[in-house]
Structure formats: C-alpha cells, structure tokens
Design a protein around this motif. Structure first.
Motif, PDB file in Angstrom:
ATOM      1  N   GLY A  13       0.789  -1.218   0.000  1.00 19.45           N
ATOM      2  CA  GLY A  13       0.000   0.000   0.000  1.00 19.45           C
ATOM      3  C   GLY A  13       0.821   1.266   0.000  1.00 19.45           C
ATOM      4  N   ALA A  14       2.150   1.135   0.145  1.00 17.84           N
ATOM      5  CA  ALA A  14       3.001   2.322   0.210  1.00 17.84           C
ATOM      6  C   ALA A  14       3.249   2.948  -1.159  1.00 17.84           C
ATOM      7  CB  ALA A  14       4.336   1.992   0.873  1.00 17.84           C
ATOM      8  N   GLU A  47     -14.259  -4.780   8.351  1.00 13.36           N
ATOM      9  CA  GLU A  47     -12.999  -5.222   8.941  1.00 13.36           C
ATOM     10  C   GLU A  47     -12.045  -4.054   9.115  1.00 13.36           C
ATOM     11  OE1 GLU A  47     -12.861  -9.730   7.165  1.00 13.36           O
ATOM     12  OE2 GLU A  47     -11.497  -8.255   6.317  1.00 13.36           O
ATOM     13  N   ILE A  48     -11.226  -4.181  10.131  1.00 11.72           N
ATOM     14  CA  ILE A  48     -10.125  -3.250  10.325  1.00 11.72           C
ATOM     15  C   ILE A  48      -8.886  -3.958   9.811  1.00 11.72           C
ATOM     16  CG2 ILE A  48      -8.696  -2.063  12.022  1.00 11.72           C
ATOM     17  CD1 ILE A  48     -11.300  -1.725  13.674  1.00 11.72           C
ATOM     18  N   VAL A  49      -8.194  -3.303   8.885  1.00 11.04           N
ATOM     19  CA  VAL A  49      -6.982  -3.854   8.285  1.00 11.04           C
ATOM     20  C   VAL A  49      -5.862  -2.831   8.449  1.00 11.04           C
ATOM     21  CG1 VAL A  49      -8.305  -5.222   6.618  1.00 11.04           C
ATOM     22  CG2 VAL A  49      -7.454  -2.976   5.947  1.00 11.04           C
ATOM     23  N   TRP A  50      -4.640  -3.303   8.307  1.00 17.76           N
ATOM     24  CA  TRP A  50      -3.470  -2.425   8.378  1.00 17.76           C
ATOM     25  C   TRP A  50      -2.951  -2.187   6.973  1.00 17.76           C
ATOM     26  CZ3 TRP A  50      -0.980  -0.242  12.667  1.00 17.76           C
ATOM     27  CH2 TRP A  50      -1.588  -0.529  13.897  1.00 17.76           C
ATOM     28  N   THR A  51      -2.696  -0.926   6.652  1.00 15.76           N
ATOM     29  CA  THR A  51      -2.144  -0.547   5.364  1.00 15.76           C
ATOM     30  C   THR A  51      -1.315   0.723   5.544  1.00 15.76           C
ATOM     31  OG1 THR A  51      -2.661  -0.130   3.020  1.00 15.76           O
ATOM     32  CG2 THR A  51      -4.128   0.868   4.640  1.00 15.76           C
ATOM     33  N   TRP A  52      -0.534   1.012   4.535  1.00 15.00           N
ATOM     34  CA  TRP A  52       0.233   2.245   4.515  1.00 15.00           C
ATOM     35  C   TRP A  52      -0.746   3.389   4.254  1.00 15.00           C
ATOM     36  CZ3 TRP A  52       5.203   3.320   5.505  1.00 15.00           C
ATOM     37  CH2 TRP A  52       5.704   4.559   5.105  1.00 15.00           C
ATOM     38  N   VAL A  53      -0.705   4.437   5.070  1.00 11.36           N
ATOM     39  CA  VAL A  53      -1.574   5.596   4.887  1.00 11.36           C
ATOM     40  C   VAL A  53      -0.687   6.816   4.695  1.00 11.36           C
ATOM     41  CG1 VAL A  53      -3.325   7.070   5.955  1.00 11.36           C
ATOM     42  CG2 VAL A  53      -3.431   4.576   6.270  1.00 11.36           C
ATOM     43  N   LYS A  63       2.554   6.344   7.162  1.00  7.88           N
ATOM     44  CA  LYS A  63       2.850   5.320   8.152  1.00  7.88           C
ATOM     45  C   LYS A  63       1.856   4.179   8.026  1.00  7.88           C
ATOM     46  CE  LYS A  63       1.700   7.942  12.016  1.00  7.88           C
ATOM     47  NZ  LYS A  63       1.701   8.166  13.451  1.00  7.88           N
ATOM     48  N   ASP A  64       2.256   3.052   8.551  1.00  9.32           N
ATOM     49  CA  ASP A  64       1.426   1.853   8.594  1.00  9.32           C
ATOM     50  C   ASP A  64       0.414   2.052   9.713  1.00  9.32           C
ATOM     51  OD1 ASP A  64       0.989  -0.849   7.662  1.00  9.32           O
ATOM     52  OD2 ASP A  64       1.799  -1.530   9.578  1.00  9.32           O
ATOM     53  N   ARG A  65      -0.889   1.955   9.387  1.00  8.87           N
ATOM     54  CA  ARG A  65      -1.890   2.198  10.413  1.00  8.87           C
ATOM     55  C   ARG A  65      -3.178   1.442  10.128  1.00  8.87           C
ATOM     56  NH1 ARG A  65      -1.770   7.790  11.372  1.00  8.87           N
ATOM     57  NH2 ARG A  65      -3.278   7.321  12.970  1.00  8.87           N
ATOM     58  N   PRO A  66      -4.052   1.319  11.134  1.00  9.11           N
ATOM     59  CA  PRO A  66      -5.316   0.619  10.926  1.00  9.11           C
ATOM     60  C   PRO A  66      -6.339   1.507  10.220  1.00  9.11           C
ATOM     61  CG  PRO A  66      -5.173   1.359  13.198  1.00  9.11           C
ATOM     62  CD  PRO A  66      -3.861   1.713  12.538  1.00  9.11           C
ATOM     63  N   VAL A  67      -7.125   0.882   9.349  1.00 10.66           N
ATOM     64  CA  VAL A  67      -8.234   1.558   8.679  1.00 10.66           C
ATOM     65  C   VAL A  67      -9.452   0.636   8.753  1.00 10.66           C
ATOM     66  CG1 VAL A  67      -6.726   2.858   7.117  1.00 10.66           C
ATOM     67  CG2 VAL A  67      -7.687   0.687   6.346  1.00 10.66           C
ATOM     68  N   HIS A 119      -6.461  -1.290  -1.800  1.00 15.48           N
ATOM     69  CA  HIS A 119      -6.493  -2.445  -2.705  1.00 15.48           C
ATOM     70  C   HIS A 119      -6.313  -3.726  -1.895  1.00 15.48           C
ATOM     71  CE1 HIS A 119      -6.049   0.038  -6.390  1.00 15.48           C
ATOM     72  NE2 HIS A 119      -5.486   0.859  -5.525  1.00 15.48           N
ATOM     73  N   ASP A 120      -6.906  -4.808  -2.368  1.00 15.32           N
ATOM     74  CA  ASP A 120      -6.738  -6.100  -1.692  1.00 15.32           C
ATOM     75  C   ASP A 120      -5.266  -6.396  -1.440  1.00 15.32           C
ATOM     76  OD1 ASP A 120      -9.435  -6.682  -1.570  1.00 15.32           O
ATOM     77  OD2 ASP A 120      -9.426  -8.030  -3.289  1.00 15.32           O
ATOM     78  N   ARG A 121      -4.439  -6.130  -2.431  1.00 14.50           N
ATOM     79  CA  ARG A 121      -3.008  -6.436  -2.311  1.00 14.50           C
ATOM     80  C   ARG A 121      -2.216  -5.291  -1.687  1.00 14.50           C
ATOM     81  NH1 ARG A 121      -1.274  -8.955  -7.895  1.00 14.50           N
ATOM     82  NH2 ARG A 121       0.730  -8.962  -6.815  1.00 14.50           N
ATOM     83  N   GLY A 122      -2.910  -4.260  -1.224  1.00  9.95           N
ATOM     84  CA  GLY A 122      -2.242  -3.117  -0.628  1.00  9.95           C
ATOM     85  C   GLY A 122      -2.363  -3.058   0.880  1.00  9.95           C
ATOM     86  N   MET A 123      -2.749  -4.158   1.482  1.00  8.95           N
ATOM     87  CA  MET A 123      -2.837  -4.167   2.945  1.00  8.95           C
ATOM     88  C   MET A 123      -1.788  -5.103   3.506  1.00  8.95           C
ATOM     89  SD  MET A 123      -5.966  -6.512   4.142  1.00  8.95           S
ATOM     90  CE  MET A 123      -5.615  -8.239   4.269  1.00  8.95           C
TER      91      MET A 123
END
Length: 149
Positions: A13-14, A47-53, A63-67, A119-123
């Motif tokens: 996701g970065a 769902e809460i997932v972690w991704t680059w924000v 930074k990597d954070r929950p969304v 994106h599915d592959r961005g988490m």
C-alpha cells in the motif's frame, strides 16, 4: 507504528499499483456500504486492516496504520477510513472505543473527513472485524456527510 524512515517496500500500500490513496468522498460515485466481514485474509467491509496511509501533507511520507473498510467499489477497490488513538471530540471524528486492532487497548476514533482507497493487495494484515453496531454508527455518519447509500 512504522514511519517512512523504513523501506516502503516492506509495506503493501506504500507505492505502486496497489498504493493506498485518498478518495474524494463526494466524487466516488455510488457507494454501497454493506457489513460483510470474512476472516479470510482479504479486506472486507466491516474489517479493520493495516495498510500504509499517506500523510495529509502529501509529501511522500506516511505510516502503517489501521483503517476500517466501509465499502467495496465496483472496480474491486475498497473505501476505508483511518483510525487514530489520539483523542478527538465531535466534528469529523467518531469515537468507536477499544478493540483488538490496538495492542495497548486504547480507545480509537475514526477520521470521517478522510476517505481512503485501499487495494486487496495493498494491505499488510487483517486485524479483526468491527462489530456490526459500531460499523453501522460509522457508515450512518458517512452517509449523512456524503449522501452514500
């Protein structure tokens, strides 16, 4: 949480085609929010997932954070809102309490005025499903703000 000082390549996701980006909530077209979590490793609404924000300054850092994933778009991308453990009252913030997405058990707030496209592959990882009641509080507020269905 990890910041830009570490290699972005370590964080889905970065950058690249699966980068997490900001979406204009008034210009995303028809949005259908539906609670549909499935603990299968893929991000789903509810769902809460972690991704680059990316930071709001749009300077390449983030930074990597929950969304919280709130909707799936027709193109297969997902709309999400970021979480923060920094206390905010009223305005464009909604308190959702504590949950397993925060290792320290801190209360969290949802940032309502910043919608992200994931994106599915961005988490990086799926953290947990938010319960339906708190999910409904968030999406009902988003519907009020942006006219989503």
């Amino acid at each position: 949480m990890t910041t830009f000082s570490e290699s972005q390549a370590e964080f889905p996701g970065a950058e690249g085609p699966y980068a997490t980006t900001e979406a204009d909530p008034g210009d995303v077209g028809a949005v259908r929010t539906q609670y549909a979590p499935e603990h299968d490793g893929d991000p789903d609404p509810g769902e809460i997932v972690w991704t680059w924000v990316p930071y709001e300054e749009r300077d390449g850092r983030g930074k990597d954070r929950p969304v919280l994933v709130v909707a799936r778009e027709e193109a297969g991308t997902l709309l999400a809102v970021q979480l923060t453990s920094k206390r905010h009252d009223g305005g464009d913030w909604l308190a959702i309490g504590a949950g397993p997405w925060d290792r320290e058990g801190r209360d969290s707030w949802v940032v309502l005025d910043r919608v992200l496209r994931v994106h599915d592959r961005g988490m990086r990882r799926e953290a947990c499903a938010l319960d339906r009641g708190r999910f409904n509080l968030v999406v009902n507020r988003l519907r009020e703000l942006y006219g989503w269905a």
